[in-house]
Design an enzyme around this catalytic site. Structure first.
Site, PDB file in Angstrom:
ATOM      1  N   GLY A  12     -41.176  43.982  11.736  1.00 56.86           N
ATOM      2  CA  GLY A  12     -40.385  43.030  12.522  1.00 56.86           C
ATOM      3  C   GLY A  12     -41.014  42.590  13.833  1.00 56.86           C
ATOM      4  N   ASN A  14     -42.590  39.824  14.237  1.00 57.12           N
ATOM      5  CA  ASN A  14     -42.234  38.402  14.371  1.00 57.12           C
ATOM      6  C   ASN A  14     -40.785  38.248  14.813  1.00 57.12           C
ATOM      7  OD1 ASN A  14     -44.419  36.332  13.558  1.00 57.12           O
ATOM      8  ND2 ASN A  14     -44.688  38.004  12.101  1.00 57.12           N
ATOM      9  N   ARG A  66     -31.376  41.495 -11.437  1.00 59.33           N
ATOM     10  CA  ARG A  66     -31.827  40.596 -10.382  1.00 59.33           C
ATOM     11  C   ARG A  66     -30.760  39.539 -10.104  1.00 59.33           C
ATOM     12  NH1 ARG A  66     -36.019  41.687  -6.947  1.00 59.33           N
ATOM     13  NH2 ARG A  66     -36.457  39.799  -5.833  1.00 59.33           N
ATOM     14  N   ASN A 108     -40.707  29.743   6.782  1.00 60.91           N
ATOM     15  CA  ASN A 108     -41.440  30.990   6.521  1.00 60.91           C
ATOM     16  C   ASN A 108     -42.698  31.018   7.385  1.00 60.91           C
ATOM     17  OD1 ASN A 108     -42.268  33.373   4.981  1.00 60.91           O
ATOM     18  ND2 ASN A 108     -43.766  32.039   3.980  1.00 60.91           N
ATOM     19  N   HIS A 110     -46.502  32.443   7.370  1.00 61.50           N
ATOM     20  CA  HIS A 110     -47.507  32.994   6.449  1.00 61.50           C
ATOM     21  C   HIS A 110     -48.802  33.234   7.233  1.00 61.50           C
ATOM     22  CE1 HIS A 110     -49.389  33.904   2.652  1.00 61.50           C
ATOM     23  NE2 HIS A 110     -50.426  33.205   3.072  1.00 61.50           N
ATOM     24  N   ASP A 151     -45.193  29.338  -1.021  1.00 58.46           N
ATOM     25  CA  ASP A 151     -46.011  28.825   0.092  1.00 58.46           C
ATOM     26  C   ASP A 151     -46.423  27.362  -0.106  1.00 58.46           C
ATOM     27  OD1 ASP A 151     -45.906  31.427   1.187  1.00 58.46           O
ATOM     28  OD2 ASP A 151     -47.707  32.031   0.118  1.00 58.46           O
ATOM     29  N   GLN A 179     -52.305  36.004  18.324  1.00 63.24           N
ATOM     30  CA  GLN A 179     -52.779  34.689  18.783  1.00 63.24           C
ATOM     31  C   GLN A 179     -52.098  33.523  18.057  1.00 63.24           C
ATOM     32  OE1 GLN A 179     -57.077  34.445  18.774  1.00 63.24           O
ATOM     33  NE2 GLN A 179     -57.308  36.294  20.008  1.00 63.24           N
TER      34      GLN A 179
END
Ligand code: GAR
Length: 208
Positions: A12, A14, A66, A108, A110, A151, A179
């Site tokens: 976590g 981010n 699922r 998202n 990535h 993605d 960065q």
């Protein structure tokens, strides 16, 4: 106020960058309404709790199928009524019905410059292992909208990061986070919260 729900699976960092940016007013017009993890021991859940953000765990392992997980997961998200869903290191495939319900409202982060080193099987440290194996000189990160592919959605922001001689996957991962990821993910949320991102011909356009 943009009501933001953050989905996480791991440490976590981010999520922490988002929490800090809201506190420091680098993200404005935004309320963090919840954090959901698929993994009950994710440190991200502790970060949420320590910052007074409601934290929930919903794991595919607790369901027989699922489909049952997907249904419960979507029900939980719907109950929270987010305006924006942020995948911050969330490693579960988003149910197609959730993508349809929240079209244009899921983003998202990535850890590569998409379309390099992305798609099925490219997540976390693996992305950096593959980049170093290939011998790239520039790495980086991407924030994009989520569509039904892996993605493949419209790119909002990207930031390059230089690879250095002797980098290990762990060292490169940390540099890309520091960065690039921890900057562009909060920045993308702030842009969306302030109505500065629009979708045009399947591409994300930033209005300054
Ligand atoms: C981050 O590097 C993020 O970009 C990556 O997982 C890490 C989560 O770290 N996401 C993906 O690989 C998605 N395909 P964090 O839990 O410390 O934020």
């Amino acid at each position: 106020m943009l009501k933001v729900l953050v989905l996480v699976s791991g440490g976590g960092t981010n999520l922490q960058a988002i929490i800090d940016a809201v506190r420091e007013n680098k993200i404005t017009n935004t309320q963090l309404i919840g954090v959901i993890s698929n993994n009950k021991s994710a440190y991200a859940l502790t970060r949420a709790e320590e910052n007074g953000i409601p934290a929930y765990c919903i794991s595919p392992k607790s369901f027989e199928t699922r489909a049952a997980f997907n249904e419960a997961f979507l029900a939980k998200v719907n109950e929270l009524q987010p305006d924006l869903i942020v995948l911050a290191g969330f490693l579960v495939v988003i149910p197609p019905e959730m993508i349809r319900t929240y079209a244009g409202r899921i983003i998202n982060i990535h850890p590569s410059l998409i379309p390099a080193f992305c798609g099925t099987g490219f997540y976390g440290l693996k992305v950096h292992e593959k980049a170093l194996e290939r011998g790239v000189k520039v790495a980086g990160a991407t924030v994009h909208f989520v569509d039904e592919g892996t993605d493949t959605g419209p790119i909002i922001l990207q930031k390059p990061v230089m690879v250095e001689q002797g980098d290990t996957p762990e060292v490169l991962q940390r540099r890309v986070m520091e960065q690039a990821e921890w900057q562009i993910l909060p920045q993308a949320i702030d842009l969306i919260a302030n109505g500065k991102v629009k979708l045009e011909d399947g591409k994300a356009v930033i209005m300054e």
